[in-house]
Design a protein around this motif. Structure first.
Motif, PDB file in Angstrom:
ATOM      1  N   ASP A  12      -4.690  -4.767   4.644  1.00 34.77           N
ATOM      2  CA  ASP A  12      -3.436  -4.421   3.976  1.00 34.77           C
ATOM      3  C   ASP A  12      -2.879  -3.182   4.650  1.00 34.77           C
ATOM      4  N   ARG A  18      -5.866  -0.678  -0.021  1.00 34.53           N
ATOM      5  CA  ARG A  18      -7.175  -0.879   0.634  1.00 34.53           C
ATOM      6  C   ARG A  18      -8.267  -0.097  -0.083  1.00 34.53           C
ATOM      7  N   ASP A  59      -3.062  -9.022   2.686  1.00 29.67           N
ATOM      8  CA  ASP A  59      -1.703  -8.900   2.173  1.00 29.67           C
ATOM      9  C   ASP A  59      -0.806  -9.887   2.909  1.00 29.67           C
TER      10      ASP A  59
END
Length: 128
Positions: A12, A18, A59
């Motif tokens: 991400d 994270r 993500d």
């Protein structure tokens, strides 16, 4: 039950996301390694091809390689991928699941839902 030595990769571009996911995973005994981009994650895989994560949480929308593109690249290897997205369009999760995502979660992420998804992905990976 999930083995304590399983390593989950978290990809991400948002450092706080994270960190939060890594803390959540560690709270239940799952080790995590974090990456700020799809490129950084792929670089790590290419530098250590024998090291494969048990699961990847990624993500959807990141600069460079998107989460969906990362999913496409990982699908042939059979690595379970859970996609996270802030996009409300149903087509995002539909496409991810069609490509082979183990799960698709909308942001903000519900910790319990994420943990269920990780546990299911790890259990499926352990099946013969």
């Amino acid at each position: 039950m999930v083995k304590l030595d399983q390593i989950v990769a978290v990809v991400d571009d948002d450092e706080s996301v994270r960190r939060a996911i890594k803390r959540l995973l560690r709270s239940v005994g799952i080790e995590a390694e974090t990456f700020p981009s799809g490129e950084a994650f792929l670089d790590r895989l290419s530098s250590a091809p024998s090291c494969r994560p048990a699961c990847v949480i990624v993500d959807f929308e990141m600069p460079g390689i998107s989460g969906l593109e990362l999913l496409r690249r990982l699908a042939p290897a059979g690595v379970p991928v859970i996609l996270m997205t802030g996009n409300d369009a149903p087509v995002v999760c539909e496409e991810a699941l069609a490509i082979g995502a183990a799960g698709c979660l909308r942001k903000p992420i519900n910790g319990d839902a994420l943990m269920r998804g990780v546990e299911e992905a790890l259990e499926q990976r352990q099946l013969p």
